[in-house]
Design an enzyme around this catalytic site. Structure first.
Site, PDB file in Angstrom:
ATOM      1  N   GLU A 122      37.789  26.624  41.907  1.00  0.00           N
ATOM      2  CA  GLU A 122      37.606  28.009  41.221  1.00  0.00           C
ATOM      3  C   GLU A 122      37.224  28.176  39.871  1.00  0.00           C
ATOM      4  O   GLU A 122      37.542  29.431  39.320  1.00  0.00           O
ATOM      5  CB  GLU A 122      38.843  28.532  41.454  1.00  0.00           C
ATOM      6  N   HIS A 135      45.079  32.057  41.024  1.00  0.00           N
ATOM      7  CA  HIS A 135      44.992  31.379  40.566  1.00  0.00           C
ATOM      8  C   HIS A 135      45.828  31.402  38.679  1.00  0.00           C
ATOM      9  O   HIS A 135      46.166  32.084  38.847  1.00  0.00           O
ATOM     10  CB  HIS A 135      43.224  32.084  39.334  1.00  0.00           C
ATOM     11  N   CYS A 189      40.355  37.374  33.938  1.00  0.00           N
ATOM     12  CA  CYS A 189      39.629  37.114  35.413  1.00  0.00           C
ATOM     13  C   CYS A 189      37.522  37.716  34.845  1.00  0.00           C
ATOM     14  O   CYS A 189      37.027  36.937  35.549  1.00  0.00           O
ATOM     15  CB  CYS A 189      40.123  38.259  36.930  1.00  0.00           C
TER      16      CYS A 189
END
Ligand code: SUG
Length: 450
Positions: free
Chosen positions: A175, A251, A374
């Protein structure tokens, strides 16, 4: 002097930004499913953040959105006819596939790639490994486009290398930078790369996450470190705490942010937390010959739920030109009384290394679980590396104004799930992206321009 600076590459929000509830394990995405979005406001909020960072003297750039709906993928899934018919048939027979093919999720560039800057790599080039994002269908559709964009922006092969993403298999789920923190003395000094994975992790009782799936594997992390040409003494691999994953920490950047010698982290971020933090401290000292400053938030101060709801740790911790450090955090941190009280205490503490807080309204992205951190990919670059980038990707006031006008001209103010079936949305998006490539000077970037 090579003048290293950390550059934030923000993802420009695309015209199809919507709430499809595609990310199981991401509480905001799940909870806001089917809400009506406002793509125009989302893009303007993102640009306002870029403007803020640039005004603070932090180098700011952007990465363009991708073409959505992704008609080529829908064709690979058997929908045929004209582009309008493909969309109409997908909407009728498999609306969930149309949602996945319409997501603007490439805006969250913390998941675009993992980056190793030139002071840390064996060949002194900047290395990028694009993330394969295999754990969510809509996100996996970003990978080819992201690789193409990174190769267009970081195009000088003497300074940059953009690897192929890892093979697309769940055992190698990757990711990107959202599960990676580079700690160092100053940005141009050697760094310690802290990689965090969540798959196959266990707590002190031997239990893994029970409620939500984890995305990143240790195997993937090790491969990314190898590809990015990092020496073993610059790498540390840590496991997420299963209870954090179950609380919605999909995350690691939802619970931990680092910059230079400062690590702002919740005590329940890592499995075997005391040992993990001790290891980070020791490895940081060995690598940088300086001491790490850990700003640790105890579970008694803020619970995992409060952390996930406020996205306190999903702020951007950035160094200003005068060397001071500030936290750009979502406005939500001011609105939750216990989080606001914690911040009051933190900023009253003379030992706190973070000098100021800049709250920012990113509500459109936040409803999808995407906070300030993000939305940006951090890339440490020296002056020559910065000069090798296409000029159109840099953001200053004037360029931000041009892009805001472009957004106002091309973006809708409301998008519901049923609007994804509207073939005009594809036309509008293509028109917008065509105009954008002119503004950014990136050439013909999109499949529809070929
Ligand atoms: O992958 N949300 C993204 C949010 C990514 C946040 N990134 C970082 N933490 N770095 C995700 O879960 C939701 C899309 C939707 O539901 O429509 C989404 O993809």
């Amino acid at each position: 002097m090579s003048d290293f600076r950390e550059v934030n590459f923000d993802g420009l929000v695309g015209p199809t930004h919507n709430y499809a509830g595609l990310s199981h394990g991401n509480i905001a995405s799940m909870g806001n499913r089917a809400l009506v979005s406002n793509p125009r406001e989302a893009a303007l909020q993102g640009l306002a953040k870029m403007r803020l960072l640039a005004s603070l003297g932090v180098p700011q750039a952007l990465l363009p959105p991708q073409e959505r709906p992704d008609v080529a993928t829908l064709r690979r899934l058997g929908f045929s006819g004209t582009d309008a018919q493909v969309i109409e048939r997908a909407a009728r027979d498999a609306p969930h596939l149309l949602s996945a093919a319409s997501s603007a999720s490439a805006m969250w560039t913390a998941n675009a790639a993992t980056v190793a800057p030139s002071p840390d790599t064996a060949d002194h080039r900047v290395h990028f490994t694009p993330a394969n994002l295999v754990s969510k269908l809509h996100r996996s559709l970003e990978v080819a486009g992201t690789t193409r964009v990174l190769r267009a922006v970081f195009h000088d092969p003497t300074r940059f290398v953009v690897h192929d993403p890892l093979p697309a298999h769940p055992d190698l789920g990757d990711e990107g930078a959202a599960n990676h923190t580079r700690l160092c003395r100053r940005h141009g000094d050697p760094g310690l790369h802290v990689f965090v994975h969540g798959r196959s992790v266990r707590d002190e009782n031997g239990a893994g996450p029970a409620r939500f799936p984890a995305r990143q594997t240790a195997e993937a992390t090790a491969a990314v470190a190898r590809l990015n040409a990092l020496a073993p003494d610059s790498i540390l691999q840590l496991a997420q705490a299963p209870r954090a994953i179950d609380a919605g920490v999909f995350h690691n950047d939802v619970i931990c942010v680092g910059n230079e010698h400062v690590l702002f982290v919740h005590e329940q971020a890592f499995a075997d937390a005391d040992a993990a933090l001790d290891l980070i401290r020791r490895r940081f000292a060995a690598r940088t010959k300086t001491e790490l400053c850990v700003v640790l938030v105890r579970a008694s101060q803020l619970s995992l739920d409060e952390v996930v709801r406020s996205y306190l740790f999903n702020g951007q911790l950035v160094t200003l030109p005068d060397g001071g450090m500030v936290l750009v955090a979502p406005a939500e941190v001011r609105e939750q009384p216990r989080v606001a009280a914690y911040l009051g205490e933190l900023f009253a503490d003379p030992a706190n290394p973070i000098h100021a807080l800049h709250p920012i309204d990113l509500r459109q992205s936040m409803r999808n679980g995407g906070g300030p951190a993000c939305l940006r990919l951090r890339v440490v670059l020296d002056a020559a590396e910065r000069a090798a980038l296409p000029p159109g990707v840099w953001i200053d006031d004037a360029h931000a104004t041009v892009l805001e006008n472009w957004v106002r001209r091309h973006y809708r103010e409301s998008l519901a799930q049923e609007d994804l079936a509207d073939p005009l949305l594809l036309e509008e998006s293509r028109r917008a992206l065509d105009a954008l490539t002119q503004l950014l000077g990136l050439g013909s970037l999109y499949p529809f321009q070929q």
